[in-house]
Design a protein around this motif. Structure first.
Motif, short mmCIF file in Angstrom:
data_model
loop_
_atom_site.label_atom_id
_atom_site.label_comp_id
_atom_site.label_asym_id
_atom_site.label_seq_id
_atom_site.Cartn_x
_atom_site.Cartn_y
_atom_site.Cartn_z
N THR A 41 -9.40 46.35 53.55
CA THR A 41 -10.50 46.23 52.60
C THR A 41 -11.30 47.53 52.54
O THR A 41 -11.79 47.92 51.48
CB THR A 41 -11.39 45.03 52.94
OG1 THR A 41 -10.58 43.84 52.94
CG2 THR A 41 -12.50 44.85 51.91
N LYS A 45 -11.98 49.48 49.12
CA LYS A 45 -13.31 49.91 48.66
C LYS A 45 -13.31 51.39 48.28
O LYS A 45 -13.90 51.79 47.28
CB LYS A 45 -14.35 49.65 49.76
CG LYS A 45 -14.67 48.19 49.92
CD LYS A 45 -15.69 47.98 51.04
CE LYS A 45 -16.03 46.51 51.18
NZ LYS A 45 -17.07 46.27 52.17
N HIS A 56 -20.03 45.65 44.01
CA HIS A 56 -19.69 45.41 45.41
C HIS A 56 -18.24 44.93 45.47
O HIS A 56 -17.87 43.97 44.79
CB HIS A 56 -20.62 44.36 46.01
CG HIS A 56 -20.22 43.95 47.39
ND1 HIS A 56 -20.38 44.78 48.48
CD2 HIS A 56 -19.64 42.82 47.85
CE1 HIS A 56 -19.91 44.16 49.55
NE2 HIS A 56 -19.46 42.97 49.19
N SER A 58 -15.28 43.31 47.60
CA SER A 58 -14.99 42.54 48.81
C SER A 58 -13.60 41.94 48.68
O SER A 58 -13.05 41.85 47.59
CB SER A 58 -16.03 41.43 49.00
OG SER A 58 -15.97 40.51 47.92
N SER A 59 -13.06 41.54 49.80
CA SER A 59 -11.73 40.96 49.79
C SER A 59 -11.80 39.56 49.18
O SER A 59 -12.60 38.73 49.62
CB SER A 59 -11.19 40.90 51.22
OG SER A 59 -9.86 40.51 51.19
N ASN A 66 -10.02 39.33 42.51
CA ASN A 66 -11.26 39.82 41.90
C ASN A 66 -10.85 40.82 40.83
O ASN A 66 -9.91 41.60 41.03
CB ASN A 66 -12.16 40.52 42.92
CG ASN A 66 -12.83 39.55 43.87
OD1 ASN A 66 -12.99 38.37 43.59
ND2 ASN A 66 -13.23 40.05 45.03
N ASP A 79 -5.98 39.15 47.38
CA ASP A 79 -5.86 38.90 48.82
C ASP A 79 -4.99 37.66 48.93
O ASP A 79 -5.42 36.55 48.62
CB ASP A 79 -7.22 38.67 49.46
CG ASP A 79 -7.13 38.49 50.97
OD1 ASP A 79 -6.10 37.94 51.45
OD2 ASP A 79 -8.07 38.86 51.68
#
Length: 142
Positions: A41, A45, A56, A58-59, A66, A79
């Motif tokens: 992750t 990022k 933001h 995130s996983s 996402n 993921d």
């Protein structure tokens, strides 16, 4: 192409991801492989930041994917840790994402091995010590 790097912290991992981002083109798939907590992750990022994603990152462990608007169009961050059978991928339209015009960034790609495109970028992250990682970037071609 195959390159190996040794990093000693998250910032160095992000910099490698930023360098990779400069080479990406629409339609590519990037697979992040490594154990839990190894830095997949963190790499994601860094890649997203280099592609102009300010949200933001995130996983997507519980949502599976996402979506972010990037400088190269849509980036789909998967993921697949919770995927138990590849049939689940077809239900979410996985093949449309990895064969589309955006960038597919996949954590735990081994859960979708037969659904992955032949041409892709494989990133292997291995723990070498508390903060040290070995990161191998390998381009797969058909």
């Amino acid at each position: 192409m195959k390159k190996t790097y040794i990093t000693s912290g998250e910032e160095e991992t992000r910099k490698i991801a930023e360098e990779l981002a400069k080479t990406l083109k629409r339609g590519q798939t990037v697979c992040l492989r490594g154990d839990l907590g190894v830095g997949k992750t963190v790499f994601a990022k860094g890649l997203c930041a280099a592609l102009g994603i300010e949200e933001h990152v995130s996983s997507p462990t519980f949502t599976l994917v996402n979506e972010y608007e990037s400088s190269l169009g849509m980036l789909y961050h998967f993921d697949l840790y919770r995927i138990e059978e590849e049939d689940e991928l077809y239900e979410i339209g996985f093949l449309d994402f990895v064969n589309g015009n955006g960038i597919a960034l996949i954590e735990w790609p081994e859960r979708a091995e037969t659904a992955l495109p032949d041409e892709r970028i494989e990133i292997y992250i291995m723990r070498e010590g508390d903060n040290t990682r070995r990161i191998t970037v390998e381009e797969q071609t058909a």
